[in-house]
Every structure is written in structure tokens, then in C-alpha cells.
Design a protein around this motif. Structure first.
Motif, PDB file in Angstrom:
ATOM      1  N   GLU A 286      -7.193 -13.315  -2.069  1.00  0.00           N
ATOM      2  CA  GLU A 286      -7.940 -13.577  -1.486  1.00  0.00           C
ATOM      3  C   GLU A 286      -6.946 -14.356  -0.587  1.00  0.00           C
ATOM      4  N   GLU A 287      -5.577 -15.149  -0.981  1.00  0.00           N
ATOM      5  CA  GLU A 287      -4.848 -15.524  -0.171  1.00  0.00           C
ATOM      6  C   GLU A 287      -3.867 -14.987   0.821  1.00  0.00           C
ATOM      7  N   ALA A 288      -3.822 -13.169   0.238  1.00  0.00           N
ATOM      8  CA  ALA A 288      -2.847 -12.556   1.022  1.00  0.00           C
ATOM      9  C   ALA A 288      -4.150 -12.090   2.678  1.00  0.00           C
ATOM     10  N   ASP A 289      -5.630 -11.570   1.230  1.00  0.00           N
ATOM     11  CA  ASP A 289      -6.598 -11.534   2.707  1.00  0.00           C
ATOM     12  C   ASP A 289      -6.575 -13.149   4.013  1.00  0.00           C
ATOM     13  N   ALA A 290      -6.498 -14.009   3.302  1.00  0.00           N
ATOM     14  CA  ALA A 290      -6.604 -14.827   4.165  1.00  0.00           C
ATOM     15  C   ALA A 290      -5.469 -15.196   4.899  1.00  0.00           C
ATOM     16  N   ALA A 291      -4.374 -14.991   4.487  1.00  0.00           N
ATOM     17  CA  ALA A 291      -2.962 -15.132   5.402  1.00  0.00           C
ATOM     18  C   ALA A 291      -2.964 -13.930   7.083  1.00  0.00           C
TER      19      ALA A 291
ATOM     20  N   GLU B  98       3.513  -8.579  12.054  1.00  0.00           N
ATOM     21  CA  GLU B  98       3.190  -9.862  11.416  1.00  0.00           C
ATOM     22  C   GLU B  98       2.079  -9.140  10.294  1.00  0.00           C
ATOM     23  N   LEU B  99       1.670  -8.693  10.513  1.00  0.00           N
ATOM     24  CA  LEU B  99       0.529  -7.739   9.377  1.00  0.00           C
ATOM     25  C   LEU B  99       1.413  -7.756   8.507  1.00  0.00           C
ATOM     26  N   ILE B 100       2.742  -7.109   8.002  1.00  0.00           N
ATOM     27  CA  ILE B 100       3.330  -6.822   7.313  1.00  0.00           C
ATOM     28  C   ILE B 100       4.165  -8.182   6.844  1.00  0.00           C
ATOM     29  N   GLN B 101       4.441  -8.570   7.751  1.00  0.00           N
ATOM     30  CA  GLN B 101       5.211  -9.741   7.179  1.00  0.00           C
ATOM     31  C   GLN B 101       4.920 -10.700   6.214  1.00  0.00           C
ATOM     32  N   ARG B 102       3.289 -10.937   6.622  1.00  0.00           N
ATOM     33  CA  ARG B 102       2.254 -12.207   5.908  1.00  0.00           C
ATOM     34  C   ARG B 102       2.360 -11.446   5.110  1.00  0.00           C
ATOM     35  N   PHE B 103       1.415 -10.458   4.387  1.00  0.00           N
ATOM     36  CA  PHE B 103       1.571  -9.547   3.354  1.00  0.00           C
ATOM     37  C   PHE B 103       2.972  -9.949   2.193  1.00  0.00           C
TER      38      PHE B 103
ATOM     39  N   LEU C   7      -3.622   8.391   5.903  1.00  0.00           N
ATOM     40  CA  LEU C   7      -2.628   8.191   6.675  1.00  0.00           C
ATOM     41  C   LEU C   7      -2.764   6.686   5.945  1.00  0.00           C
ATOM     42  N   ALA C   8      -3.894   5.691   6.096  1.00  0.00           N
ATOM     43  CA  ALA C   8      -3.750   4.307   5.944  1.00  0.00           C
ATOM     44  C   ALA C   8      -3.497   4.333   4.362  1.00  0.00           C
ATOM     45  N   ILE C   9      -4.239   4.954   3.490  1.00  0.00           N
ATOM     46  CA  ILE C   9      -3.367   5.270   2.161  1.00  0.00           C
ATOM     47  C   ILE C   9      -2.953   5.712   1.614  1.00  0.00           C
ATOM     48  N   ALA C  10      -1.648   6.484   2.379  1.00  0.00           N
ATOM     49  CA  ALA C  10      -0.550   6.778   2.266  1.00  0.00           C
ATOM     50  C   ALA C  10       0.329   5.008   2.629  1.00  0.00           C
ATOM     51  N   LEU C  11       0.153   4.753   3.837  1.00  0.00           N
ATOM     52  CA  LEU C  11       1.113   3.444   4.122  1.00  0.00           C
ATOM     53  C   LEU C  11       0.695   2.698   3.494  1.00  0.00           C
ATOM     54  N   ASN C  12      -0.964   2.350   2.928  1.00  0.00           N
ATOM     55  CA  ASN C  12      -0.624   1.533   2.067  1.00  0.00           C
ATOM     56  C   ASN C  12       0.159   1.179   0.411  1.00  0.00           C
ATOM     57  N   SER C  13       0.334   2.574   0.133  1.00  0.00           N
ATOM     58  CA  SER C  13       0.464   2.958  -0.776  1.00  0.00           C
ATOM     59  C   SER C  13       2.534   2.371  -1.062  1.00  0.00           C
ATOM     60  N   MET C  14       2.839   3.399  -0.147  1.00  0.00           N
ATOM     61  CA  MET C  14       4.293   2.897   0.338  1.00  0.00           C
ATOM     62  C   MET C  14       4.658   1.727   0.111  1.00  0.00           C
ATOM     63  N   ASN C  15       3.567   0.743   0.765  1.00  0.00           N
ATOM     64  CA  ASN C  15       4.045  -0.345   0.988  1.00  0.00           C
ATOM     65  C   ASN C  15       3.602  -1.261  -0.683  1.00  0.00           C
TER      66      ASN C  15
ATOM     67  N   VAL D 126       6.724   0.110  -2.293  1.00  0.00           N
ATOM     68  CA  VAL D 126       8.176  -0.003  -1.531  1.00  0.00           C
ATOM     69  C   VAL D 126       8.397  -2.140  -2.397  1.00  0.00           C
ATOM     70  N   TRP D 127       7.584  -2.914  -2.144  1.00  0.00           N
ATOM     71  CA  TRP D 127       7.335  -4.465  -2.312  1.00  0.00           C
ATOM     72  C   TRP D 127       7.704  -4.671  -4.099  1.00  0.00           C
ATOM     73  N   TYR D 128       7.367  -3.102  -4.957  1.00  0.00           N
ATOM     74  CA  TYR D 128       7.305  -3.566  -5.636  1.00  0.00           C
ATOM     75  C   TYR D 128       8.580  -3.238  -6.908  1.00  0.00           C
ATOM     76  N   ALA D 129       9.607  -1.877  -5.990  1.00  0.00           N
ATOM     77  CA  ALA D 129      10.718  -1.804  -6.354  1.00  0.00           C
ATOM     78  C   ALA D 129      11.722  -2.928  -5.507  1.00  0.00           C
ATOM     79  N   THR D 130      11.321  -3.450  -4.390  1.00  0.00           N
ATOM     80  CA  THR D 130      12.339  -4.895  -3.566  1.00  0.00           C
ATOM     81  C   THR D 130      12.032  -5.894  -4.691  1.00  0.00           C
ATOM     82  N   PHE D 131      11.229  -6.822  -5.114  1.00  0.00           N
ATOM     83  CA  PHE D 131      10.518  -7.889  -6.231  1.00  0.00           C
ATOM     84  C   PHE D 131      11.427  -7.572  -7.616  1.00  0.00           C
ATOM     85  N   ALA D 132      11.259  -5.878  -8.032  1.00  0.00           N
ATOM     86  CA  ALA D 132      11.562  -5.247  -9.522  1.00  0.00           C
ATOM     87  C   ALA D 132      13.414  -6.044  -9.520  1.00  0.00           C
TER      88      ALA D 132
END
Lengths: 221, 221
Positions: A82-87, A105-110, A171-179, A182-188
Motif C-alpha cells: 500500500e505504501e508503495a502504491d501511495a508513493a 521518479e517511479l523507479i526511484q520511489r519504489f 514487456l511490462a512483465i519482463a521489466l517488473n520482473s527484472m526490477n 535486481v532489487w532483491y540481489a542488491t538488498f540481500a
DNA sequence: ACGGCACTCGACAGGGTGTTGACTGCTGTC
DNA sequence: GACAGCAGTCAACACCCTGTCGAGTGCCGT
């Protein structure tokens, strides 16, 4: 099985009146304990007893508030999405103003939202493998985001800013999946990962390449 | 802790001589049982007892061959990644011949290898969250692949076929991550996913966009 | 005939989960 | 002001799974 509960734990956004019950505090305490412990160790290494003791109650009492450990995570996950949606807000409807800036901006906020709850996000990614409930919730959330991105891509194509190509949904699926990965690896900090301060720019670049074949898509005339 | 064992279970590619020990069959039987069971239910729902009974031995005997359930998965994973490496072959060194065709070949072959062991791949993705050993192995494998892709991208830039842009390593990480997550969703049929027959083309398109900003990169003159 | 090793399993200890049933104390009701 | 009822609490139990220990069994070379 489902998250439905007697009336205590879950639900009751229908404020009613007597929302000042002591059980409310306990529930909050469990949630807070979970988020705190998650920053110290993996979800699998946290027992229900840990959660209960952390909230000052006994293990059986825990079951009065939540049907399982996973249900706690589910509640926490709900909040973060919910927080992400709001952001994210209405960034996508203002895309044409300045596509590069808006996508960034979108990517940054997520990135910021997930980064602020990385322990929780990591735990969910782990548990998603073993818990159908979490998997379902995450799938539903992702589906919403995919649809939003798909619509945005189609709008950009309609105004001539983006070329045709892959089906917008794929395209949307692949880009979201990538994010996500990639975030998972970066945070972990686990295995090959993009440095945290670069990750938004790396993702952005690939989004623009995938959608526009160009790093500086045109704003609306 | 580590996979090191007395000498029975693991290792012994040093054929020695008396490799015809009965224990060899048992070990194989455990591995086969694991892969079979994995096609029916999730890894977490398979107990060591299931594995043992499936191989015709008792639970304590299982421990003679493997130190834990996870070790079985680890052995299986090792095989599949070797298979994938073999399938990839020398495609990358022949990139310049016909970049689009070669990249497609690479992605296609990985897709086929993983697709042939999807239950196992799915299980590993799940367990990676909870098991450090699996996480480490996967990270090492990924690192190898990332380095290979990074080198290939740099070679393409050197010969002028690909434009400069993101650091090649970051690009390689992001593209590999995308593949991993997209395949996972496709194989798991869980949440938004690209259809299996389209997935190679979708991934290819994004790889070409990311690396060349172009769907038809030039072959070597 | 015998020591040793590959191999096997019954039985146990330990730790986690989820449930049951009895108990406490507040709150509204007649 | 007794009392039904419900939110909230927990000791004790049943269960399942993991990992280990120690006592076997059968085969092999010497």
C-alpha cells in the motif's frame, strides 16, 4: 487457512466504536516484534514463541491474534505494498511531460519504499516459495503494477513516443520482473548485485531501452 | 555444514576401482526419488523419510549418504548448472558472426535446459531463501555467467557493434536477473508470466535493446 | 577364522507447531 | 448487585520432523 479471523486480529477497519480494546495493542506489538526481529535474522529462524515473547504474551495466545507466523508477514506485506502504491502516486499519468524524468521518479520511489523495509521484502521473497497465501498476494500486487505499466507503454506508443514491438504486457512483465530480482540481489548483498547507489539508474536505462530504444525519449510537443 | 562427507556419498569421481559398491545405487536412488517427488509437491513438503522410503532405505540410513535434505538439492543443482554450461557451449565466442542469432541461441539453450528440470529449478529458487549453501552455490554460478556476458558485451563494444552506456557488468547483472525471474514466473505459472512459447523472444528483445539499442545488431563485416 | 569396513536401522532426544480446556476479569443487563 | 457472556490468557498435550547414537549384519582380504 484464509486470513479470516474471529473478529479480533484481522479486519475491523470498520472502526466500530470500542476499538480501544487491549488486544489491539497486543496485535500491534506482534507486528512490531516481527519487523524488528526480521532485521536481525531470517524469517525461518524466528519461531512463534519469539514473536509471542517479544510481544509479552505466551505462544498459545499468539494464536488468538494470528493463525500462523506467515499471517503476520502477510499483514506486514500488505502495508508495504500500500505504501508503495501511495508513493508511486500519479506519476504514470504525467509521463508525457518528461518521460525520462517520470520513469526515473517511479523507479526511484519504489526503490525508496522497498529499501526502507528491506528486511521485510527479503523475507517475503523467501516465504513466497513456501507459502501459497504470500504467493497469491504478491501475484495480485504484481498484476496491478504490470497492468499499470502496460497501459503506460501503450499510451506512449499511441502518442508516437515509443515504437511498436513486443506486446506491451510481456514487456511490462519482463521489466517488473527484472526490477524485483535486481532489487532483491542488491538488498540481500547476495551474489552478483548492482551497487545500491547505481541501481535506480541501471534499471531506468534498461526500461528506456526496452520501451523507447532510446535513453532520451521525447516529451510531448 | 559443508558438503564434505566421509567418502561414501559425495565425491569419488576419482573412480578408484571398486566403484561398484551397493551404496552407489542407493545414492542414485535418493537423487532420483528427489527429482521425481519434486515434480509432485514442493520441496518443503517432502520429508527425509519420503526420500529414504522412496530409495528403499530407512531414515537414519539416509544420513549415511547425505548430511541433509538440502544437500540432495545441492547435488541436483550442481548437475543442472553443469548441463546448462555445456549447452551454452562456445556460443559467446562466435557472437560477431550473427549477434541476434547467437544471443537467441544462448537464451534458447538455457531455456531448454531449465525447462527440462523446471521442478528442480523452482525448488532451488525457493530454498535459496532459507539455505546458505544453496545461496552460495547459486551465487557462484551466476557470477560465472555474469562475467561471461560482461566480457561478451565489452567485445561487442570494442568492435563498434554496441554503443557505450552502462557499465557492462551492471548490464550483465540486470539482464541475467531478468531472465532468472521471468523464467521462474513462467515455469511456476504463478502470477503474471510470459507464455512459455514467447519467453525466449521477449527476453531476446530486451537483451538486444539493452546491449545494442537495436533489434538487428550488425554482424562482423 | 578373523579384523575391519561399508552399510543398516531401532530407539531416543530435542525443538517446533497447532489445539484443547480451564481460568480471569471486565462489561453490559435486568 | 448478581450474573451471562465474551475478550483475552496460558499450562499441558499430541504430533511431526530432524538429527544422532549405538548396536548390529554381511562381505572382503589376509
Amino acid at each position: 487457512m484464509t486470513t479470516a479471523r474471529t473478529g479480533a486480529g484481522r479486519a475491523s477497519p470498520r472502526g466500530r466504536r470500542a476499538a480501544r480494546t487491549a488486544g489491539d495493542d497486543r496485535e500491534t506489538a506482534i507486528l512490531a516484534t516481527a519487523e524488528r526481529l526480521l532485521e536481525q535474522r531470517a524469517f525461518g529462524d524466528i519461531s512463534i514463541d519469539d514473536l509471542a515473547r517479544g510481544a509479552g504474551i505466551s505462544r498459545p495466545t499468539f494464536y488468538f491474534y494470528f493463525p500462523s507466523k506467515d499471517a503476520v508477514l502477510l499483514t506486514l506485506l500488505d502495508r508495504v505494498t500500500e505504501e508503495a502504491d501511495a508513493a508511486a502516486g500519479d506519476v504514470l499519468v504525467r509521463l508525457a511531460e518528461d518521460p525520462r524524468a517520470r520513469w526515473r521518479e517511479l523507479i526511484q520511489r519504489f526503490h525508496e519504499t522497498f529499501g526502507a523495509h528491506r528486511a521485510l521484502v527479503l523475507a517475503c521473497a523467501q516465504v513466497r516459495g513456501t507459502n501459497a497465501e504470500v504467493r497469491r498476494l504478491w501475484a495480485a500486487v504484481l498484476e496491478r503494477w504490470v497492468q499499470a505499466i502496460e497501459a503506460a507503454i501503450e499510451a506512449e506508443r499511441r502518442r508516437g513516443a515509443a515504437p511498436d514491438g513486443l506486446p506491451a504486457r510481456d514487456l511490462a512483465i519482463a521489466l517488473n520482473s527484472m526490477n524485483e530480482r535486481v532489487w532483491y540481489a542488491t538488498f540481500a548483498c547476495d551474489g552478483p548485485a548492482v551497487a545500491e547507489r547505481d541501481v535506480v539508474d541501471v534499471l531506468l536505462d534498461l526500461w528506456l531501452a526496452g520501451i523507447y530504444r532510446d535513453t532520451t525519449p521525447p516529451p510531448s510537443t
